[in-house]
Write a protein that holds these residues in place. Structure first.
Motif, PDB file in Angstrom:
ATOM      1  N   ALA A 140       5.660  14.457   0.083  1.00  0.00           N
ATOM      2  CA  ALA A 140       5.890  14.230  -1.072  1.00  0.00           C
ATOM      3  C   ALA A 140       5.996  15.332  -1.789  1.00  0.00           C
ATOM      4  CB  ALA A 140       5.064  13.083  -1.681  1.00  0.00           C
ATOM      5  N   VAL A 141       4.992  16.091  -1.872  1.00  0.00           N
ATOM      6  CA  VAL A 141       4.925  17.269  -2.866  1.00  0.00           C
ATOM      7  C   VAL A 141       6.099  18.252  -2.307  1.00  0.00           C
ATOM      8  CG1 VAL A 141       3.787  19.323  -3.373  1.00  0.00           C
ATOM      9  CG2 VAL A 141       2.377  17.192  -3.341  1.00  0.00           C
ATOM     10  N   ARG A 142       6.376  18.509  -1.248  1.00  0.00           N
ATOM     11  CA  ARG A 142       7.368  19.404  -0.970  1.00  0.00           C
ATOM     12  C   ARG A 142       8.894  18.944  -1.348  1.00  0.00           C
ATOM     13  NH1 ARG A 142       8.892  22.081   5.089  1.00  0.00           N
ATOM     14  NH2 ARG A 142      10.549  23.229   4.427  1.00  0.00           N
ATOM     15  N   THR A 143       9.029  17.564  -1.076  1.00  0.00           N
ATOM     16  CA  THR A 143      10.494  16.868  -1.694  1.00  0.00           C
ATOM     17  C   THR A 143      10.604  17.139  -3.157  1.00  0.00           C
ATOM     18  OG1 THR A 143      10.346  15.602   0.576  1.00  0.00           O
ATOM     19  CG2 THR A 143      11.740  14.820  -1.311  1.00  0.00           C
ATOM     20  N   LEU A 144       9.452  16.755  -3.747  1.00  0.00           N
ATOM     21  CA  LEU A 144       9.567  16.739  -5.320  1.00  0.00           C
ATOM     22  C   LEU A 144       9.810  18.188  -5.817  1.00  0.00           C
ATOM     23  CD1 LEU A 144       7.164  14.024  -6.367  1.00  0.00           C
ATOM     24  CD2 LEU A 144       9.655  13.679  -6.310  1.00  0.00           C
ATOM     25  N   SER A 163      11.109  20.660  -4.278  1.00  0.00           N
ATOM     26  CA  SER A 163      12.357  21.450  -3.639  1.00  0.00           C
ATOM     27  C   SER A 163      13.630  20.733  -4.253  1.00  0.00           C
ATOM     28  CB  SER A 163      12.418  21.402  -2.141  1.00  0.00           C
ATOM     29  OG  SER A 163      12.725  20.026  -1.593  1.00  0.00           O
ATOM     30  N   GLY A 164      13.274  19.360  -4.371  1.00  0.00           N
ATOM     31  CA  GLY A 164      14.438  18.365  -4.900  1.00  0.00           C
ATOM     32  C   GLY A 164      15.445  18.207  -3.807  1.00  0.00           C
ATOM     33  N   SER A 165      14.951  18.066  -2.666  1.00  0.00           N
ATOM     34  CA  SER A 165      15.778  17.866  -1.551  1.00  0.00           C
ATOM     35  C   SER A 165      15.193  17.196  -0.497  1.00  0.00           C
ATOM     36  CB  SER A 165      16.315  19.301  -0.954  1.00  0.00           C
ATOM     37  OG  SER A 165      17.191  18.774   0.173  1.00  0.00           O
ATOM     38  N   ALA A 166      15.856  16.154   0.014  1.00  0.00           N
ATOM     39  CA  ALA A 166      15.126  15.319   1.272  1.00  0.00           C
ATOM     40  C   ALA A 166      16.208  15.649   2.251  1.00  0.00           C
ATOM     41  CB  ALA A 166      14.878  14.051   0.857  1.00  0.00           C
ATOM     42  N   ARG A 167      17.018  16.622   2.242  1.00  0.00           N
ATOM     43  CA  ARG A 167      18.118  16.595   3.323  1.00  0.00           C
ATOM     44  C   ARG A 167      17.653  16.533   4.718  1.00  0.00           C
ATOM     45  NH1 ARG A 167      21.333  21.569   2.017  1.00  0.00           N
ATOM     46  NH2 ARG A 167      20.947  20.528   0.134  1.00  0.00           N
ATOM     47  N   ASP A 168      16.544  17.011   5.244  1.00  0.00           N
ATOM     48  CA  ASP A 168      16.190  16.691   6.555  1.00  0.00           C
ATOM     49  C   ASP A 168      15.463  15.533   7.092  1.00  0.00           C
ATOM     50  OD1 ASP A 168      17.202  19.445   6.918  1.00  0.00           O
ATOM     51  OD2 ASP A 168      15.121  20.645   6.664  1.00  0.00           O
ATOM     52  N   ILE A 188       9.722   2.320   4.752  1.00  0.00           N
ATOM     53  CA  ILE A 188       9.164   1.687   3.402  1.00  0.00           C
ATOM     54  C   ILE A 188       9.337   0.216   3.767  1.00  0.00           C
ATOM     55  CG2 ILE A 188      10.017   1.317   1.107  1.00  0.00           C
ATOM     56  CD1 ILE A 188      10.943   4.115   0.871  1.00  0.00           C
ATOM     57  N   THR A 189       9.986  -0.206   4.384  1.00  0.00           N
ATOM     58  CA  THR A 189      10.022  -1.780   4.683  1.00  0.00           C
ATOM     59  C   THR A 189       8.630  -2.134   5.469  1.00  0.00           C
ATOM     60  OG1 THR A 189      12.368  -1.821   4.849  1.00  0.00           O
ATOM     61  CG2 THR A 189      11.353  -3.529   5.924  1.00  0.00           C
ATOM     62  N   GLY A 190       8.380  -1.549   6.442  1.00  0.00           N
ATOM     63  CA  GLY A 190       7.389  -1.582   7.272  1.00  0.00           C
ATOM     64  C   GLY A 190       5.985  -1.530   6.258  1.00  0.00           C
ATOM     65  N   ILE A 191       5.891  -0.637   5.201  1.00  0.00           N
ATOM     66  CA  ILE A 191       4.793  -0.465   4.488  1.00  0.00           C
ATOM     67  C   ILE A 191       4.745  -1.494   3.477  1.00  0.00           C
ATOM     68  CG2 ILE A 191       4.205   0.877   2.507  1.00  0.00           C
ATOM     69  CD1 ILE A 191       5.316   3.461   3.801  1.00  0.00           C
ATOM     70  N   LEU A 206       3.192   3.566  -0.205  1.00  0.00           N
ATOM     71  CA  LEU A 206       4.246   3.246  -0.807  1.00  0.00           C
ATOM     72  C   LEU A 206       4.459   4.003  -1.960  1.00  0.00           C
ATOM     73  CD1 LEU A 206       6.567   1.248  -0.809  1.00  0.00           C
ATOM     74  CD2 LEU A 206       5.129  -0.265  -2.315  1.00  0.00           C
ATOM     75  N   LEU A 207       3.364   4.293  -2.836  1.00  0.00           N
ATOM     76  CA  LEU A 207       3.478   5.045  -3.864  1.00  0.00           C
ATOM     77  C   LEU A 207       4.039   6.560  -3.630  1.00  0.00           C
ATOM     78  CD1 LEU A 207       0.524   4.048  -6.207  1.00  0.00           C
ATOM     79  CD2 LEU A 207       3.047   3.640  -6.421  1.00  0.00           C
ATOM     80  N   LEU A 208       3.716   7.236  -2.294  1.00  0.00           N
ATOM     81  CA  LEU A 208       3.872   8.371  -1.874  1.00  0.00           C
ATOM     82  C   LEU A 208       5.390   8.301  -1.348  1.00  0.00           C
ATOM     83  CD1 LEU A 208       0.568   9.864  -0.338  1.00  0.00           C
ATOM     84  CD2 LEU A 208       1.677  10.625  -2.318  1.00  0.00           C
ATOM     85  N   THR A 209       5.774   7.252  -0.786  1.00  0.00           N
ATOM     86  CA  THR A 209       7.070   7.226  -0.162  1.00  0.00           C
ATOM     87  C   THR A 209       8.365   7.057  -0.919  1.00  0.00           C
ATOM     88  OG1 THR A 209       6.674   5.273   0.702  1.00  0.00           O
ATOM     89  CG2 THR A 209       6.386   7.236   2.282  1.00  0.00           C
ATOM     90  N   LEU A 210       8.067   6.321  -1.872  1.00  0.00           N
ATOM     91  CA  LEU A 210       9.386   5.809  -2.846  1.00  0.00           C
ATOM     92  C   LEU A 210       9.856   6.974  -3.557  1.00  0.00           C
ATOM     93  CD1 LEU A 210       8.136   2.624  -4.474  1.00  0.00           C
ATOM     94  CD2 LEU A 210       9.751   2.961  -2.711  1.00  0.00           C
ATOM     95  N   PRO A 211       8.755   8.301  -4.108  1.00  0.00           N
ATOM     96  CA  PRO A 211       9.613   9.106  -4.752  1.00  0.00           C
ATOM     97  C   PRO A 211      10.453  10.081  -3.630  1.00  0.00           C
ATOM     98  CG  PRO A 211       7.259   8.822  -5.404  1.00  0.00           C
ATOM     99  CD  PRO A 211       7.637   7.935  -4.259  1.00  0.00           C
TER     100      PRO A 211
END
Length: 84
Positions: free
Chosen positions: A23-27, A29-34, A44-47, A70-75
């Motif tokens: 979550a920290v890395r994605t926020l 870098s602004g990228s979730a490309r990988d 998220i559905t499973g969570i 959920l609070l960490l994966t939604l961002p």
């Protein structure tokens, strides 16, 4: 608090904390490309289902762990949808 509840809370804390670096890395870098969008949606559905199960079954450790996850994966999903 009984030992089984402590075990559940410890397991939840560890598995939830595992999402924090991503979550920290994605926020930052602004990228979730990988990251796969399908994986994020399934996760998220499973969570959400685990969260509902925990609430309905009266299992606070399951509720706490999945609410935090959920609070960490939604961002992460938000970045993936907005910026790829």
């Amino acid at each position: 608090m009984n030992p089984i509840e402590v075990l559940g809370l410890a397991a939840g804390a560890l598995t939830t904390t595992a999402y924090l670096p991503q979550a920290v890395r994605t926020l930052r870098s602004g990228s979730a490309r990988d990251l796969s969008l399908a994986m994020l949606l399934l996760l998220i559905t499973g969570i959400v289902l685990w969260l509902a199960y925990g609430a309905l079954a009266g299992l606070p450790a399951v509720v706490a762990a999945n609410a935090a996850t959920l609070l960490l994966t939604l961002p992460i999903l938000w970045v993936k949808l907005r910026r790829g």
